[in-house]
Enzyme design. Structure first.
Site, mmCIF file in Angstrom:
data_model
loop_
_atom_site.group_PDB
_atom_site.id
_atom_site.type_symbol
_atom_site.label_atom_id
_atom_site.label_comp_id
_atom_site.label_asym_id
_atom_site.label_seq_id
_atom_site.Cartn_x
_atom_site.Cartn_y
_atom_site.Cartn_z
ATOM 1 N N GLU A 135 0.944 -1.219 0.059
ATOM 2 C CA GLU A 135 0.160 -0.060 0.105
ATOM 3 C C GLU A 135 0.772 1.121 0.079
ATOM 4 O OE1 GLU A 135 -3.171 0.121 -0.455
ATOM 5 O OE2 GLU A 135 -3.961 -1.855 0.097
ATOM 6 N N ASP A 282 -4.586 -9.472 -8.245
ATOM 7 C CA ASP A 282 -4.882 -8.475 -9.225
ATOM 8 C C ASP A 282 -4.055 -7.897 -10.127
ATOM 9 O OD1 ASP A 282 -4.759 -7.300 -6.799
ATOM 10 O OD2 ASP A 282 -6.796 -6.060 -7.038
ATOM 11 N N GLU A 375 -18.388 -6.550 -2.897
ATOM 12 C CA GLU A 375 -16.924 -7.197 -2.724
ATOM 13 C C GLU A 375 -17.074 -8.688 -3.206
ATOM 14 O OE1 GLU A 375 -14.926 -5.056 -2.488
ATOM 15 O OE2 GLU A 375 -14.031 -5.004 -0.357
ATOM 16 N N GLU A 396 -12.182 0.016 -9.773
ATOM 17 C CA GLU A 396 -11.855 -1.033 -10.728
ATOM 18 C C GLU A 396 -12.994 -0.674 -12.143
ATOM 19 O OE1 GLU A 396 -9.552 -1.946 -7.399
ATOM 20 O OE2 GLU A 396 -11.596 -1.617 -7.539
ATOM 21 N N THR A 481 -1.422 1.241 -10.388
ATOM 22 C CA THR A 481 -2.583 0.631 -9.769
ATOM 23 C C THR A 481 -3.541 1.629 -8.902
ATOM 24 O OG1 THR A 481 -3.582 -1.385 -9.000
ATOM 25 C CG2 THR A 481 -1.591 -0.585 -7.960
#
Length: 560
Positions: A135, A282, A375, A396, A481
């Site tokens: 992160e 991902d 989710e 996304e 991302t």
């Protein structure tokens, strides 16, 4: 275990609308030109939608700066701040750093200059605090690098001549901060395999007794940030570490060519064998084609083709990507993960549009039915998965819709994006920000949280969807991302050129132009219904109307 053939029938039967969207494409028009200019009505629609999205961004940003800053994130119900990434000592100012380049995208150049100067003076990473390597890399390091690169683009933002207190002379301070942070994160990569630990203490390195298990995404999402940093500071340790970690993970493919979910960073053995493109996996797949584009490094395109081929053969159950056992290919998890909504955009951008647009239609069908993307969505029962009912306002789906419109110029993707805008404005907006939807099947169930990606990604992608003139839409930028743009530069491309000798070469696909705009999605749209969100076992979302009617945008702007 349900036989795969029977499961495929169940998956398609779970939504007649989605099945319709995935019909044969023989009747589609292959002559769509994605460079065509939108008609006057579409241009006007995009203009009004940009104004709505800009209002939402201003509301969320001002709410954070007023009620939460300098803490990491905003609690959108109580209008207070909370430390998240830098818990418990704080000091990161996460949402601001994560949103710096978004200020430029939204045309707030003076605020960008003012806050960049403030961070240059005050931000420090000399903190005795444990942070997520993943992160911190994508949000903080990515945000600092992107802001630095924008400060070097005077035709986009000129802080030296900004009016009033916003003006300052930039001398590389944000790059120095990024370099300092990168060196602190680099300590996590000192492992037997090169795959990094998941946590690092910014002052002392890897904490004692830190777990040796990390996820595929957690171990392999560093190519862009570390590669850019290496070029800018002329220190190849970062690019080398990111490449070693990615290659180490890639080399652990099963006989089927699949990668697992979690791996031991010391032994290189998988601890969770589920292969898919959702949570924990991902961004590994996302960074392969993006690293190829940014660094002109053929190795990463080869990796992308290899992994996509295996995923399509074993994981793709049209139109969904499920999870399977990486060793046997047996189906393991019939739940669509919301994080997987990024993958249609990657496929579209890489030239595999039919698969991408099919999958995108399926994700949007779920969003439209519930007024949010849960989710987890059970593909066998066609309902949100118990325990995964929340909609955290993830970006996304918006990102993939943006890519779909850029590739096809089909205005239906604008309408789909308007669904997200409408949900944010009418379902999640609070007096100071935007709150997480706790349960998409219930009206009014909100959680006191607003993650930094709401500003840095979700609203940014929606703005880019409706803004043809943005510098990001020139095709000369690659986004990490977390939505941070990096420019295509010759100095970055030389990274791949240096690695090209002796490497295999596979032919990239043709330019990502749509071969079939539409994909029968108008039928999908009709079957779902045109009367707003349908929330099972609950009243419809208050004031919901069909977003395809242009009048609602004016309503949100206060024009009616």
């Amino acid at each position: 275990m349900i036989p795969r053939a029977a499961a495929a029938v169940l998956l398609l039967a779970c939504s007649a609308a989605v099945a319709e969207a995935c019909a044969d494409h023989a009747g589609c028009d292959p002559g769509v030109d994605p460079t065509q200019r939108p008609d006057e009505a579409t241009v006007d629609y995009m203009r009004r939608m940009r104004a709505v999205v800009k209002d939402l961004f201003d509301h969320g940003y001002k709410g954070y700066m007023t009620h939460a800053y300098p803490k990491d994130e905003l609690r959108a119900l109580t209008c207070t701040g909370v430390e998240t990434l830098s818990h418990p000592l704080g000091g990161f100012r996460l949402t601001l750093v994560d949103s710096l380049d978004a200020l430029v995208v939204f045309g707030e150049n003076e605020e960008f200059c003012r806050r960049a100067a403030e961070l240059a003076r005050e931000l420090t990473f000399d903190l005795d605090v444990n942070v997520s390597v993943f992160e911190t890399n994508i949000r903080m390091l990515g945000g600092l690098l992107s802001a630095h690169l924008l400060l070097e683009e005077e035709d986009i933002v000129d802080c030296e001549h900004a009016p009033g207190d916003a003006g300052f002379t930039y001398d590389g301070e944000l790059l120095a901060l990024a370099y300092d942070l990168g060196k602190r994160l680099l300590k996590a990569f000192d492992t037997q395999t090169g795959i990094p630990y998941g946590t690092v203490n910014l002052r002392h390195g890897v904490p004692p007794k830190e777990t040796e298990v990390t996820s595929l995404a957690g171990g392999g999402t560093y190519l862009l940030e570390f590669g850019v940093l290496s070029v800018l500071v002329e220190d190849d340790r970062f690019e080398t570490a990111a490449r070693r970690a990615t290659t180490a993970l890639y080399d652990e493919r099963s006989a089927l060519g699949l990668l697992g979910n979690h791996i031991n960073i010391t032994t290189g053995r998988w601890t969770l064998w589920h292969a898919g493109v959702g949570g924990n996996t991902d961004s590994f797949y996302e960074y392969l084609p993006k690293a190829y584009a940014l660094f002109n490094d053929q190795r990463y395109y080869d990796m992308f083709l290899d992994t996509y081929s295996a995923l399509r053969e074993h994981v793709y159950m049209r139109p969904w990507f499920v999870e399977v056992d990486m060793e046997t290919g047996d189906d393991a998890w019939y739940v669509s993960n919301s994080l997987a909504a990024f993958y249609p955009g990657i496929l579209i951008n890489a030239g595999f549009e039919l698969d991408g647009l099919e999958s995108l239609a399926a994700f949007h069908a779920v969003f439209r039915k519930y007024g949010g993307l849960p989710e987890g969505f059970s593909l066998l029962n066609a309902v949100p998965k118990a325990g995964q009912l929340a909609y955290p306002l993830r970006p996304e789906l918006a990102e993939s819709l943006w890519q779909a419109y850029r590739a096809t110029r089909d205005p239906q993707y604008l309408r789909m994006g308007a669904d997200i805008v409408y949900a944010l404005a009418k379902r999640t907006r609070t007096r100071c920000g935007f709150a997480v939807v706790e349960d998409v099947t219930k009206v009014g169930a909100l959680r006191d949280s607003m993650e930094s990606f709401v500003l840095s990604e979700t609203l940014k992608y929606l703005h880019l969807l409706f803004d043809d003139s943005s510098f990001v839409n020139t095709g000369e930028w690659v986004l990490n991302t977390e939505g941070h743009p990096f420019p295509l530069r010759e100095e970055f491309a030389r990274v791949g050129e240096r690695a090209a000798e002796g490497e295999s070469v596979k032919t990239p696909p043709a330019a990502p132009y749509s071969k079939c705009a539409g994909l029968a999605v108008p039928s999908l749209w009709t079957q779902i219904g045109v009367d707003g969100f349908r929330v099972p076992q609950a009243e419809r979302v208050e004031t919901a109307q069909y977003v395809g009617k242009d009048r609602w945008a004016a309503e949100l702007q206060g024009e009616e």
